[in-house]
Scaffold this motif. Structure first.
Motif, PDB file in Angstrom:
ATOM      1  N   ALA A  21       0.836  -1.210   0.000  1.00 37.37           N
ATOM      2  CA  ALA A  21       0.000   0.000   0.000  1.00 37.37           C
ATOM      3  C   ALA A  21       0.865   1.252   0.000  1.00 37.37           C
ATOM      4  CB  ALA A  21      -0.945   0.000   1.206  1.00 37.37           C
ATOM      5  N   TYR A  22       1.909   1.259   0.807  1.00 36.21           N
ATOM      6  CA  TYR A  22       2.805   2.415   0.879  1.00 36.21           C
ATOM      7  C   TYR A  22       3.480   2.653  -0.474  1.00 36.21           C
ATOM      8  CZ  TYR A  22       6.609   5.424   2.390  1.00 36.21           C
ATOM      9  OH  TYR A  22       7.492   6.466   2.507  1.00 36.21           O
ATOM     10  N   PHE A  76      -5.059   4.624   1.654  1.00 37.57           N
ATOM     11  CA  PHE A  76      -5.375   3.293   2.148  1.00 37.57           C
ATOM     12  C   PHE A  76      -5.791   3.399   3.604  1.00 37.57           C
ATOM     13  CE2 PHE A  76      -2.756   2.532  -1.536  1.00 37.57           C
ATOM     14  CZ  PHE A  76      -3.406   1.474  -2.138  1.00 37.57           C
ATOM     15  N   HIS A  77      -6.923   2.791   3.949  1.00 41.25           N
ATOM     16  CA  HIS A  77      -7.437   2.898   5.311  1.00 41.25           C
ATOM     17  C   HIS A  77      -7.896   1.567   5.886  1.00 41.25           C
ATOM     18  CE1 HIS A  77     -11.301   3.076   3.209  1.00 41.25           C
ATOM     19  NE2 HIS A  77     -10.777   4.047   2.498  1.00 41.25           N
ATOM     20  N   GLY A  78      -7.558   0.491   5.246  1.00 41.73           N
ATOM     21  CA  GLY A  78      -7.891  -0.815   5.788  1.00 41.73           C
ATOM     22  C   GLY A  78      -6.992  -1.886   5.212  1.00 41.73           C
ATOM     23  N   THR A  92      -9.565   4.771  -0.683  1.00 40.08           N
ATOM     24  CA  THR A  92     -10.336   5.807  -1.361  1.00 40.08           C
ATOM     25  C   THR A  92      -9.429   6.392  -2.431  1.00 40.08           C
ATOM     26  OG1 THR A  92     -11.601   6.317   0.629  1.00 40.08           O
ATOM     27  CG2 THR A  92     -11.583   7.992  -1.128  1.00 40.08           C
ATOM     28  N   MET A  93      -9.931   6.388  -3.658  1.00 36.57           N
ATOM     29  CA  MET A  93      -9.190   6.993  -4.763  1.00 36.57           C
ATOM     30  C   MET A  93      -9.724   8.407  -4.957  1.00 36.57           C
ATOM     31  SD  MET A  93      -8.790   5.851  -8.765  1.00 36.57           S
ATOM     32  CE  MET A  93     -10.543   5.874  -9.043  1.00 36.57           C
ATOM     33  N   VAL A 108     -13.727   8.042  -4.893  1.00 34.64           N
ATOM     34  CA  VAL A 108     -14.384   6.749  -5.077  1.00 34.64           C
ATOM     35  C   VAL A 108     -13.789   5.755  -4.084  1.00 34.64           C
ATOM     36  CG1 VAL A 108     -14.856   4.862  -6.693  1.00 34.64           C
ATOM     37  CG2 VAL A 108     -14.716   7.215  -7.532  1.00 34.64           C
ATOM     38  N   PRO A 109     -14.613   5.196  -3.189  1.00 33.22           N
ATOM     39  CA  PRO A 109     -14.094   4.153  -2.295  1.00 33.22           C
ATOM     40  C   PRO A 109     -13.997   2.827  -3.025  1.00 33.22           C
ATOM     41  CG  PRO A 109     -16.417   4.545  -1.851  1.00 33.22           C
ATOM     42  CD  PRO A 109     -16.011   5.516  -2.921  1.00 33.22           C
ATOM     43  N   GLY A 110     -13.079   1.993  -2.567  1.00 31.62           N
ATOM     44  CA  GLY A 110     -12.930   0.687  -3.188  1.00 31.62           C
ATOM     45  C   GLY A 110     -12.135  -0.267  -2.331  1.00 31.62           C
TER      46      GLY A 110
END
Length: 152
Positions: A21-22, A76-78, A92-93, A108-110
């Motif tokens: 993610a990073y 990134f949150h999860g 979330t983009m 847009v969340p994804g």
């Protein structure tokens, strides 16, 4: 007694997902050569709008994507590890396209489902394609908005 503890596959998967993610969030139009650090040569990438096979095709897709938008960022949150070599990232983009939403930012969340060995070989994104694209188009967006209100 040894101080060596058995490895925890879920912790290892969580650590891998955090690193991925990073690194993914740090991508931009100027460092797409780093995709090879994240993805295997035989990558399969799918989302509601695309199916891409292979790292060269993925590099081409990202180059075109960055050429069309004026801004693109992932938060990134999860991080949800499933097993060794598999997990999910929630994100979330945020992006800006000059011809969508009057050039204003779109969010847009994804969620991404990833499988990997040393690199990701399977990447499936889940998101609302309407929120990403169709609802942002002037006439079609109005029609979709009207339909959504009628369905509620």
């Amino acid at each position: 007694m040894s101080d060596i503890k058995p490895s925890d596959p879920l912790q290892e998967a969580g650590d891998y997902l955090r690193r991925f993610a990073y690194a993914f969030a740090a991508l931009d139009a100027h460092n797409l050569d780093r995709l090879g650090e994240l993805y295997s040569a035989d990558l399969l990438f799918t989302d509601p709008l695309h199916e891409i096979r292979g790292l060269p095709a993925m590099s081409h897709y990202f180059a075109q994507l960055y050429a069309q938008v004026s801004e693109l960022h992932f938060d990134f949150h999860g991080i949800d590890p499933v097993s060794k070599g598999e997990g999910y990232l929630r994100w979330t983009m945020r992006y800006r396209h000059p011809r969508l939403n009057g050039g204003r930012p779109i969010e847009v969340p994804g969620c991404s489902h990833l499988r990997w060995h040393s690199k990701v070989y399977y990447h499936h994104d889940y998101f609302d394609a309407g929120a990403l694209l169709y609802e942002q188009l002037p006439l079609l967006g109005q029609v979709i908005g009207w339909l959504k209100r009628r369905l509620v």
